[in-house]
Design a protein around this motif. Sequence first.
Motif, PDB file in Angstrom:
ATOM      1  N   PHE A   1       0.834  -1.179   0.000  1.00  0.00           N
ATOM      2  CA  PHE A   1       0.000   0.000   0.000  1.00  0.00           C
ATOM      3  C   PHE A   1       0.873   1.235   0.000  1.00  0.00           C
ATOM      4  O   PHE A   1       1.926   1.246   0.627  1.00  0.00           O
ATOM      5  N   ILE A   2       0.428   2.282  -0.682  1.00  0.00           N
ATOM      6  CA  ILE A   2       1.047   3.594  -0.560  1.00  0.00           C
ATOM      7  C   ILE A   2       0.089   4.406   0.303  1.00  0.00           C
ATOM      8  O   ILE A   2      -1.021   4.703  -0.112  1.00  0.00           O
ATOM      9  N   VAL A   3       0.509   4.705   1.504  1.00  0.00           N
ATOM     10  CA  VAL A   3      -0.310   5.487   2.422  1.00  0.00           C
ATOM     11  C   VAL A   3       0.107   6.942   2.258  1.00  0.00           C
ATOM     12  O   VAL A   3       1.262   7.290   2.479  1.00  0.00           O
ATOM     13  N   TYR A   4      -0.836   7.792   1.859  1.00  0.00           N
ATOM     14  CA  TYR A   4      -0.498   9.181   1.533  1.00  0.00           C
ATOM     15  C   TYR A   4      -1.199  10.182   2.426  1.00  0.00           C
ATOM     16  O   TYR A   4      -1.177  11.364   2.172  1.00  0.00           O
ATOM     17  N   GLY A   5      -1.812   9.725   3.502  1.00  0.00           N
ATOM     18  CA  GLY A   5      -2.471  10.616   4.455  1.00  0.00           C
ATOM     19  C   GLY A   5      -2.516   9.947   5.819  1.00  0.00           C
ATOM     20  O   GLY A   5      -2.026   8.827   5.994  1.00  0.00           O
ATOM     21  N   ASP A   6      -3.082  10.630   6.782  1.00  0.00           N
ATOM     22  CA  ASP A   6      -3.205  10.055   8.113  1.00  0.00           C
ATOM     23  C   ASP A   6      -4.023   8.772   8.043  1.00  0.00           C
ATOM     24  O   ASP A   6      -5.053   8.711   7.382  1.00  0.00           O
ATOM     25  N   THR A   7      -3.556   7.742   8.718  1.00  0.00           N
ATOM     26  CA  THR A   7      -4.255   6.460   8.707  1.00  0.00           C
ATOM     27  C   THR A   7      -3.882   5.665   9.948  1.00  0.00           C
ATOM     28  O   THR A   7      -2.891   5.956  10.610  1.00  0.00           O
ATOM     29  N   VAL A   8      -4.693   4.677  10.245  1.00  0.00           N
ATOM     30  CA  VAL A   8      -4.400   3.722  11.308  1.00  0.00           C
ATOM     31  C   VAL A   8      -4.316   2.355  10.651  1.00  0.00           C
ATOM     32  O   VAL A   8      -5.244   1.935   9.974  1.00  0.00           O
ATOM     33  N   LEU A   9      -3.200   1.689  10.814  1.00  0.00           N
ATOM     34  CA  LEU A   9      -3.021   0.364  10.249  1.00  0.00           C
ATOM     35  C   LEU A   9      -3.382  -0.666  11.305  1.00  0.00           C
ATOM     36  O   LEU A   9      -2.719  -0.767  12.333  1.00  0.00           O
ATOM     37  N   ASP A  10      -4.434  -1.410  11.060  1.00  0.00           N
ATOM     38  CA  ASP A  10      -4.965  -2.388  12.002  1.00  0.00           C
ATOM     39  C   ASP A  10      -4.068  -3.614  12.053  1.00  0.00           C
ATOM     40  O   ASP A  10      -3.979  -4.365  11.092  1.00  0.00           O
ATOM     41  N   GLY A  11      -3.411  -3.828  13.153  1.00  0.00           N
ATOM     42  CA  GLY A  11      -2.510  -4.962  13.314  1.00  0.00           C
ATOM     43  C   GLY A  11      -3.214  -6.268  13.600  1.00  0.00           C
ATOM     44  O   GLY A  11      -2.598  -7.332  13.569  1.00  0.00           O
ATOM     45  N   SER A  12      -4.528  -6.260  13.858  1.00  0.00           N
ATOM     46  CA  SER A  12      -5.241  -7.481  14.217  1.00  0.00           C
ATOM     47  C   SER A  12      -5.376  -8.454  13.053  1.00  0.00           C
ATOM     48  O   SER A  12      -5.692  -9.615  13.246  1.00  0.00           O
ATOM     49  N   THR A  13      -5.139  -8.011  11.836  1.00  0.00           N
ATOM     50  CA  THR A  13      -5.263  -8.889  10.674  1.00  0.00           C
ATOM     51  C   THR A  13      -3.914  -9.403  10.197  1.00  0.00           C
ATOM     52  O   THR A  13      -3.798  -9.901   9.092  1.00  0.00           O
ATOM     53  N   GLY A  14      -2.899  -9.284  10.980  1.00  0.00           N
ATOM     54  CA  GLY A  14      -1.599  -9.816  10.603  1.00  0.00           C
ATOM     55  C   GLY A  14      -0.492  -8.789  10.606  1.00  0.00           C
ATOM     56  O   GLY A  14       0.663  -9.106  10.704  1.00  0.00           O
ATOM     57  N   GLY A  15      -0.849  -7.533  10.481  1.00  0.00           N
ATOM     58  CA  GLY A  15       0.148  -6.491  10.566  1.00  0.00           C
ATOM     59  C   GLY A  15       0.706  -6.062   9.229  1.00  0.00           C
ATOM     60  O   GLY A  15       0.378  -6.605   8.185  1.00  0.00           O
ATOM     61  N   TYR A  16       1.549  -5.067   9.289  1.00  0.00           N
ATOM     62  CA  TYR A  16       2.134  -4.462   8.102  1.00  0.00           C
ATOM     63  C   TYR A  16       3.599  -4.178   8.376  1.00  0.00           C
ATOM     64  O   TYR A  16       4.000  -3.954   9.501  1.00  0.00           O
ATOM     65  N   THR A  17       4.402  -4.155   7.335  1.00  0.00           N
ATOM     66  CA  THR A  17       5.800  -3.779   7.439  1.00  0.00           C
ATOM     67  C   THR A  17       6.010  -2.534   6.594  1.00  0.00           C
ATOM     68  O   THR A  17       5.683  -2.522   5.406  1.00  0.00           O
ATOM     69  N   VAL A  18       6.530  -1.481   7.194  1.00  0.00           N
ATOM     70  CA  VAL A  18       6.831  -0.254   6.457  1.00  0.00           C
ATOM     71  C   VAL A  18       8.152  -0.466   5.747  1.00  0.00           C
ATOM     72  O   VAL A  18       9.151  -0.832   6.366  1.00  0.00           O
ATOM     73  N   VAL A  19       8.160  -0.245   4.430  1.00  0.00           N
ATOM     74  CA  VAL A  19       9.375  -0.464   3.652  1.00  0.00           C
ATOM     75  C   VAL A  19       9.956   0.818   3.084  1.00  0.00           C
ATOM     76  O   VAL A  19      10.974   0.791   2.418  1.00  0.00           O
ATOM     77  N   GLY A  20       9.327   1.954   3.346  1.00  0.00           N
ATOM     78  CA  GLY A  20       9.866   3.207   2.837  1.00  0.00           C
ATOM     79  C   GLY A  20       8.878   4.332   2.967  1.00  0.00           C
ATOM     80  O   GLY A  20       7.878   4.220   3.668  1.00  0.00           O
ATOM     81  N   LYS A  21       9.185   5.436   2.288  1.00  0.00           N
ATOM     82  CA  LYS A  21       8.289   6.583   2.285  1.00  0.00           C
ATOM     83  C   LYS A  21       8.374   7.284   0.945  1.00  0.00           C
ATOM     84  O   LYS A  21       9.376   7.184   0.230  1.00  0.00           O
ATOM     85  N   VAL A  22       7.298   7.979   0.603  1.00  0.00           N
ATOM     86  CA  VAL A  22       7.267   8.752  -0.635  1.00  0.00           C
ATOM     87  C   VAL A  22       8.101  10.009  -0.400  1.00  0.00           C
ATOM     88  O   VAL A  22       7.828  10.765   0.522  1.00  0.00           O
ATOM     89  N   THR A  23       9.131  10.218  -1.212  1.00  0.00           N
ATOM     90  CA  THR A  23      10.007  11.377  -1.028  1.00  0.00           C
ATOM     91  C   THR A  23       9.826  12.430  -2.108  1.00  0.00           C
ATOM     92  O   THR A  23      10.319  13.541  -1.975  1.00  0.00           O
ATOM     93  N   SER A  24       9.131  12.082  -3.182  1.00  0.00           N
ATOM     94  CA  SER A  24       8.844  13.063  -4.233  1.00  0.00           C
ATOM     95  C   SER A  24       7.660  12.573  -5.051  1.00  0.00           C
ATOM     96  O   SER A  24       7.355  11.384  -5.083  1.00  0.00           O
ATOM     97  N   GLY A  25       6.971  13.500  -5.701  1.00  0.00           N
ATOM     98  CA  GLY A  25       5.880  13.152  -6.600  1.00  0.00           C
ATOM     99  C   GLY A  25       4.521  12.998  -5.960  1.00  0.00           C
ATOM    100  O   GLY A  25       3.563  12.653  -6.643  1.00  0.00           O
TER     101      GLY A  25
END
Length: 75
Positions: free
Chosen positions: A15-39
Motif C-alpha cells: 500500500f502507498i499510504v499518503y495521508g493520516d491512517t491507522v493500520l490495524d494490526g489485528s489482521t496480521g500487521g504491516y511492514t513499512v518499507v519506505g516513504k514517498v520522497t517526491s511526486g
Amino acid sequence: MARASSPNSQATQFFIVYGDTVLDGSTGGYTVVGKVTSGLPSLEKNITDKGLTAVSGANDGSPKVATTITSATIK
C-alpha cells in the motif's frame, strides 16, 4: 507490505499510504518499507483524487485510474 494472520504470508501486495491512517494490526500487521520522497502532489492529482474501486463499501481499494509503478529506489 501487507500480510494475513500467517507469519509467512507477506508477498506482493503493498500500500502507498499518503495521508493520516491507522493500520490495524489485528489482521496480521504491516511492514513499512519506505516513504514517498517526491511526486506526492502528482500522485494525488492524477490518481488518488479520481477515486477508488471500493471493496465491500470500505474506504479503500484499487485506484479507478489504471496505475503502474515504473521505478522505485531503495537506499
